[in-house]
Design an enzyme around this catalytic site. Structure first.
Site, mmCIF file in Angstrom:
data_model
loop_
_atom_site.group_PDB
_atom_site.id
_atom_site.type_symbol
_atom_site.label_atom_id
_atom_site.label_comp_id
_atom_site.label_asym_id
_atom_site.label_seq_id
_atom_site.Cartn_x
_atom_site.Cartn_y
_atom_site.Cartn_z
ATOM 1 N N SER A 1 27.187 6.646 -42.224
ATOM 2 C CA SER A 1 26.314 7.447 -41.353
ATOM 3 C C SER A 1 24.860 7.288 -41.444
ATOM 4 O O SER A 1 24.369 6.990 -42.835
ATOM 5 C CB SER A 1 26.960 8.760 -41.284
ATOM 6 O OG SER A 1 28.257 8.802 -41.184
HETATM 7 N N1 SAH Z 1 31.464 9.345 -44.764
HETATM 8 C C1 SAH Z 1 31.368 7.811 -45.085
HETATM 9 C C2 SAH Z 1 31.307 7.152 -43.691
HETATM 10 C C3 SAH Z 1 32.511 6.841 -43.047
HETATM 11 S S1 SAH Z 1 32.905 5.867 -41.592
HETATM 12 C C4 SAH Z 1 30.315 7.480 -45.878
HETATM 13 O O1 SAH Z 1 29.619 8.222 -46.298
HETATM 14 O O2 SAH Z 1 29.921 5.962 -46.036
HETATM 15 C C5 SAH Z 1 34.554 6.485 -41.478
HETATM 16 C C6 SAH Z 1 35.700 6.100 -42.566
HETATM 17 O O3 SAH Z 1 36.779 6.852 -41.973
HETATM 18 C C7 SAH Z 1 35.931 4.652 -42.430
HETATM 19 O O4 SAH Z 1 35.483 4.051 -43.931
HETATM 20 C C8 SAH Z 1 37.375 4.398 -42.053
HETATM 21 O O5 SAH Z 1 38.145 3.590 -42.812
HETATM 22 C C9 SAH Z 1 37.794 5.810 -42.450
HETATM 23 N N2 SAH Z 1 39.096 6.356 -41.669
HETATM 24 C C10 SAH Z 1 39.195 6.050 -40.225
HETATM 25 N N3 SAH Z 1 40.617 6.747 -40.100
HETATM 26 C C11 SAH Z 1 40.826 7.264 -41.271
HETATM 27 C C12 SAH Z 1 42.036 8.233 -41.464
HETATM 28 N N4 SAH Z 1 43.222 8.564 -40.792
HETATM 29 N N5 SAH Z 1 42.128 8.598 -42.770
HETATM 30 C C13 SAH Z 1 41.100 8.443 -43.865
HETATM 31 N N6 SAH Z 1 39.966 7.643 -43.529
HETATM 32 C C14 SAH Z 1 40.005 7.211 -42.364
#
Ligand code: SAH
Length: 203
Positions: free
Chosen positions: A52
């Site tokens: 993000s």
């Molecule tokens: N917080 C992260 C950014 C995340 S982007 C950072 O600091 O880099 C969103 C993330 O959520 C992705 O890696 C995606 O694979 C994950 N995601 C999506 N659906 C999910 C689920 N049901 N359970 C766990 N992770 C999930």
């Protein structure tokens, strides 16, 4: 990054700014994104996912109103960067990631940087992480049509949850406070997150 993107947009808590200055964001982005590690936007981290925008990381952290003893849950570990920021301000962080390569990468860098208070779990985080519930704070970093019910169940009394809620293309940051048996909702700014997968995400 801290002065021009975060403080300039009104986040001024000294402790938060100190943490945003301390956590080395460049170690959480892929090598080819290094020149933009401190730029004012999200960046690709592989598998179609993103780290993000720094301001959004700071804002969501601020909205959780963390106490040093807090135990937290993050849904969507991605690069592990948000978890590192949270770990600087709380006692324990459980972060759940559904994509194996990202979970592995997050685990490696967090371990290398000595964040022993962060626990990375490979699972469907739309179900929360029951084993360590309840949590004083829950942060969802992928967008869903509504807050997944298991997350509300795993929120401690007095706890706060922050999540992007809306359609696939655009959402608002929703803040939910648990007060006894009541859930009190507020909405914050419009945002655009990658979709949440799993049982309570998008099909
Ligand atoms: N917080 C992260 C950014 C995340 S982007 C950072 O600091 O880099 C969103 C993330 O959520 C992705 O890696 C995606 O694979 C994950 N995601 C999506 N659906 C999910 C689920 N049901 N359970 C766990 N992770 C999930």
């Amino acid at each position: 990054m801290v002065t021009e993107q975060i403080a300039a947009r009104g986040l001024r808590t000294p402790r938060l700014l100190a943490v945003m200055e301390k956590v080395p964001r460049h170690l959480f982005v892929p090598a080819e994104e290094l020149p933009w590690a401190y730029a004012d936007g999200p960046l690709p981290i592989g598998e179609g996912q993103t780290i993000s925008q720094p301001y959004i990381v700071a804002l969501m952290t601020d909205l959780l109103d963390l106490k040093p003893a807090a135990r937290l849950l993050e849904v969507g570990a991605g690069s592990g960067y948000q978890a590192a920021v949270l770990a600087e301000l709380a006692a324990e962080v459980h972060t759940v990631e559904i994509i194996p390569s990202l979970a592995r990468g997050a685990q490696e860098i967090l371990q290398r940087l000595g964040y022993t208070q962060v626990h990375v779990h490979l699972a469907d985080g739309s179900l929360g992480w029951k084993e360590a519930a309840p949590y004083d704070g829950i942060i969802v970093t992928a967008a869903s049509p509504k807050v997944p019910p298991p997350l509300l169940e795993q929120l401690a009394e007095g706890g706060r949850l922050v999540a992007p809620v809306g359609t696939r293309g655009s959402q608002v940051l929703e803040i939910v406070r648990r007060e006894g048996t009541r859930f009190v909702r507020d909405v914050h700014i419009p945002v655009a997150f990658v979709p949440l997968r799993g049982q309570y995400g998008w099909k």
